[in-house]
Design a protein around this motif. Structure first.
Motif, mmCIF file in Angstrom:
data_model
loop_
_atom_site.group_PDB
_atom_site.id
_atom_site.type_symbol
_atom_site.label_atom_id
_atom_site.label_comp_id
_atom_site.label_asym_id
_atom_site.label_seq_id
_atom_site.Cartn_x
_atom_site.Cartn_y
_atom_site.Cartn_z
ATOM 1 N N ILE A 1 0.883 -1.177 0.099
ATOM 2 C CA ILE A 1 -0.042 -0.117 -0.067
ATOM 3 C C ILE A 1 1.051 1.339 -0.004
ATOM 4 N N ASP A 2 0.317 2.039 -0.818
ATOM 5 C CA ASP A 2 1.110 3.481 -0.667
ATOM 6 C C ASP A 2 0.744 4.319 0.775
ATOM 7 N N TRP A 3 1.567 3.908 1.874
ATOM 8 C CA TRP A 3 0.973 4.520 3.142
ATOM 9 C C TRP A 3 0.711 5.487 3.337
ATOM 10 N N ALA A 4 1.765 6.570 2.668
ATOM 11 C CA ALA A 4 1.598 8.076 2.677
ATOM 12 C C ALA A 4 -0.090 8.511 2.257
ATOM 13 N N ARG A 5 -0.348 7.973 1.023
ATOM 14 C CA ARG A 5 -1.543 8.443 0.504
ATOM 15 C C ARG A 5 -2.652 7.885 1.501
ATOM 16 N N ARG A 6 -2.489 6.541 1.960
ATOM 17 C CA ARG A 6 -3.679 5.979 2.704
ATOM 18 C C ARG A 6 -3.595 6.594 4.301
ATOM 19 N N PHE A 7 -2.447 6.928 4.905
ATOM 20 C CA PHE A 7 -2.539 7.812 6.212
ATOM 21 C C PHE A 7 -3.213 9.110 5.946
ATOM 22 N N ASP A 8 -2.872 9.769 4.985
ATOM 23 C CA ASP A 8 -3.455 11.194 4.543
ATOM 24 C C ASP A 8 -4.744 10.940 4.697
ATOM 25 N N HIS A 9 -5.304 10.009 3.848
ATOM 26 C CA HIS A 9 -6.760 9.602 3.784
ATOM 27 C C HIS A 9 -7.656 9.519 5.003
ATOM 28 N N MET A 10 -6.786 8.760 5.921
ATOM 29 C CA MET A 10 -7.256 8.539 7.331
ATOM 30 C C MET A 10 -7.314 9.670 8.048
ATOM 31 N N GLN A 11 -6.380 10.681 8.193
ATOM 32 C CA GLN A 11 -6.216 11.745 8.810
ATOM 33 C C GLN A 11 -7.628 12.652 8.301
ATOM 34 N N GLN A 12 -7.537 12.864 7.083
ATOM 35 C CA GLN A 12 -8.675 13.690 6.547
ATOM 36 C C GLN A 12 -10.115 13.151 7.095
ATOM 37 N N HIS A 13 -10.342 11.861 6.719
ATOM 38 C CA HIS A 13 -11.510 11.252 6.882
ATOM 39 C C HIS A 13 -11.939 11.299 8.324
ATOM 40 N N SER A 14 -10.901 10.899 9.190
ATOM 41 C CA SER A 14 -11.002 11.123 10.545
ATOM 42 C C SER A 14 -11.612 12.374 11.187
ATOM 43 N N GLY A 15 -10.761 13.398 10.796
ATOM 44 C CA GLY A 15 -10.739 14.703 11.078
ATOM 45 C C GLY A 15 -12.263 15.170 10.831
ATOM 46 N N GLU A 16 -12.651 15.119 9.360
ATOM 47 C CA GLU A 16 -13.837 15.334 9.112
ATOM 48 C C GLU A 16 -15.004 14.728 9.906
ATOM 49 N N HIS A 17 -15.018 13.412 10.360
ATOM 50 C CA HIS A 17 -15.896 12.883 11.087
ATOM 51 C C HIS A 17 -16.132 13.716 12.417
ATOM 52 N N ILE A 18 -14.917 14.051 13.086
ATOM 53 C CA ILE A 18 -15.142 14.762 14.313
ATOM 54 C C ILE A 18 -15.715 16.153 14.158
ATOM 55 N N CYS A 19 -15.267 16.908 13.239
ATOM 56 C CA CYS A 19 -15.961 18.604 12.869
ATOM 57 C C CYS A 19 -17.157 18.223 12.445
ATOM 58 N N SER A 20 -17.540 17.105 11.875
ATOM 59 C CA SER A 20 -18.807 17.059 11.366
ATOM 60 C C SER A 20 -19.937 16.884 12.433
ATOM 61 N N GLY A 21 -19.213 15.935 13.485
ATOM 62 C CA GLY A 21 -20.142 15.501 14.363
ATOM 63 C C GLY A 21 -20.395 16.743 15.497
ATOM 64 N N MET A 22 -19.520 17.432 15.612
ATOM 65 C CA MET A 22 -19.508 18.654 16.725
ATOM 66 C C MET A 22 -20.411 19.643 15.748
ATOM 67 N N ILE A 23 -20.418 20.038 14.590
ATOM 68 C CA ILE A 23 -21.020 20.937 13.893
ATOM 69 C C ILE A 23 -22.536 20.613 13.845
ATOM 70 N N CYS A 24 -22.797 19.219 13.408
ATOM 71 C CA CYS A 24 -24.208 18.845 13.569
ATOM 72 C C CYS A 24 -24.844 18.690 14.892
#
Length: 382
Positions: A86-109
């Motif tokens: 796996i291209d780990w740099a790409r995967r971990f970047d996606h994990m950071q973005q997606h997880s951060g989006e969850h936290i922000c979206s949950g708080m906003i909603c």
């Protein structure tokens, strides 16, 4: 046979072995299926993993009816055992973005009693759409809250839920779901049905940074960066600000006030320059009082200055003022007739003869020509 999804069992797995089930040529390369895979397929707003498989590059991954298809730039032998990476740099970047989006979206909603109605994890930015009116000041409060949550380093819980157990949960979802539903929970921040890959603890996200909040349909569209992307962005903007501060002889935290001061100075200088230009134009125009048609060549000037000079000269000459400002081979022009008569036939003829573009009406035209001075003079002597 459905593909075994190693990316759910072990999202931090970077290499694996698998048996090749099929390899078929396709428009974009070769479609390969495996008995198991760690490559995440595009879905839920998250892009697909990239990497290598048996020495060939994996450029896309998608799922159909439980089977994962790997788009590769070369073939692999059906029935063989291959190693995937796996291209780990790409995967971990996606994990950071997606997880951060969850936290922000949950708080906003939770705060605004709204829904996340759109999510896109792009190559540069994360965009999220909400059906609520959120101000920038309110968003910055959410940003501070989200970053505190990251630094508290909460564990992330991911479980399959169904039936009564699922019905008892309060979770975010864009549609009604049945069967086994993958529920991703950031305790105290978000609970959401999601098929993406995520970090194990919130501290791995490191940082979230909102970039903009714009009106979009009946709500807002927010631009967000998380983790490494946020750090890289802030580092770039800091370096830009440092260079600006250096050029203004100001401290980096005082660039706005320094720029405001400079803008005021430039505005004053522009006003004085305009008054001087007006005086110079009036003096030049006085030389052509009652002269009739006038052709003038001037050094390079902004189009607006060319227009104002032509207008001033036309008023004193009482006829046509043709002003060309520029240098050999390239001129901005303005033509003004003092009587306001139709000027379009002249402009059309001139543009054709002098490789020009532009136009106008009611005694005024403006544009540019790609011609020598002598060619312009020859045209107006005709």
């Amino acid at each position: 046979m459905e593909t075994e999804k190693l990316y759910y069992q072990a999202p931090y797995l970077t290499t694996f072995t698998a048996r090749v089930l099929t390899c078929e040529p396709a428009k974009t390369g070769f479609l390969v299926t495996l008995d198991r895979t760690a490559f995440y397929p595009e879905g839920g707003g998250q892009p697909a993993d990239h990497g290598t498989l048996g020495g060939v590059f994996v450029t896309d991954v998608h799922e159909r009816d439980g089977v994962i298809f790997h788009t590769c730039d070369g073939p692999v032998e059906a029935g063989s055992s291959v190693e995937g990476a796996i291209d780990w740099a790409r995967r971990f970047d996606h994990m950071q973005q997606h997880s951060g989006e969850h936290i922000c979206s949950g708080m906003i909603c939770a705060r605004f009693h709204c829904d996340n109605v759109g999510f896109h994890l792009g190559t540069d930015l994360v965009t999220i759409d909400f059906n609520a009116d959120i101000s920038w000041e309110e968003l910055l409060e959410i940003e501070a809250q989200a970053n505190r949550y990251l630094w508290e380093d909460h564990p992330v819980d991911i479980q399959l839920r169904r039936g009564a157990e699922l019905d008892a949960l309060e979770y975010r979802s864009k549609k009604a779901l049945e069967g086994d539903v993958r529920i991703v929970t950031f305790p105290g921040a978000d609970c959401c049905a999601c098929c993406g890959t995520h970090v194990a603890r919130s501290g791995e996200i490191g940082l979230v940074k909102f970039l903009s909040c714009q009106k979009f349909r009946e709500g807002v569209r927010i631009e967000l960066l998380c983790g490494g992307r946020a750090l890289a962005y802030l580092s770039r903007t800091w370096e830009q600000n440092r260079l600006v501060a250096q050029s203004l002889s100001a401290k980096p935290e005082q660039t706005y006030s320094a720029v405001t001061k400079l803008q005021g100075q430039l505005s004053d200088a522009a006003f004085r320059a305009a008054r001087l230009e007006e005086s110079a134009f009036s003096a030049l125009a006085a030389e052509y009082a009652g002269a009739g048609d006038v052709l003038l060549f001037q050094p390079p000037m902004p189009p607006d200055s060319v227009r104002r000079l032509a207008d001033t000269v036309a008023k004193t000459s009482g006829a046509l003022a043709a002003v060309f400002a520029g240098q050999e081979g390239r001129y901005n022009y303005a033509l003004v007739r003092s009587d306001g008569a139709d000027i379009s036939p002249l402009v059309k003829s001139m543009n054709a003869a002098l490789h020009g573009k532009g136009g106008g009406r009611n005694g005024f035209a403006q544009g540019s020509v790609a011609a020598r001075r002598e060619d312009i003079e020859t045209f107006f002597r005709k």
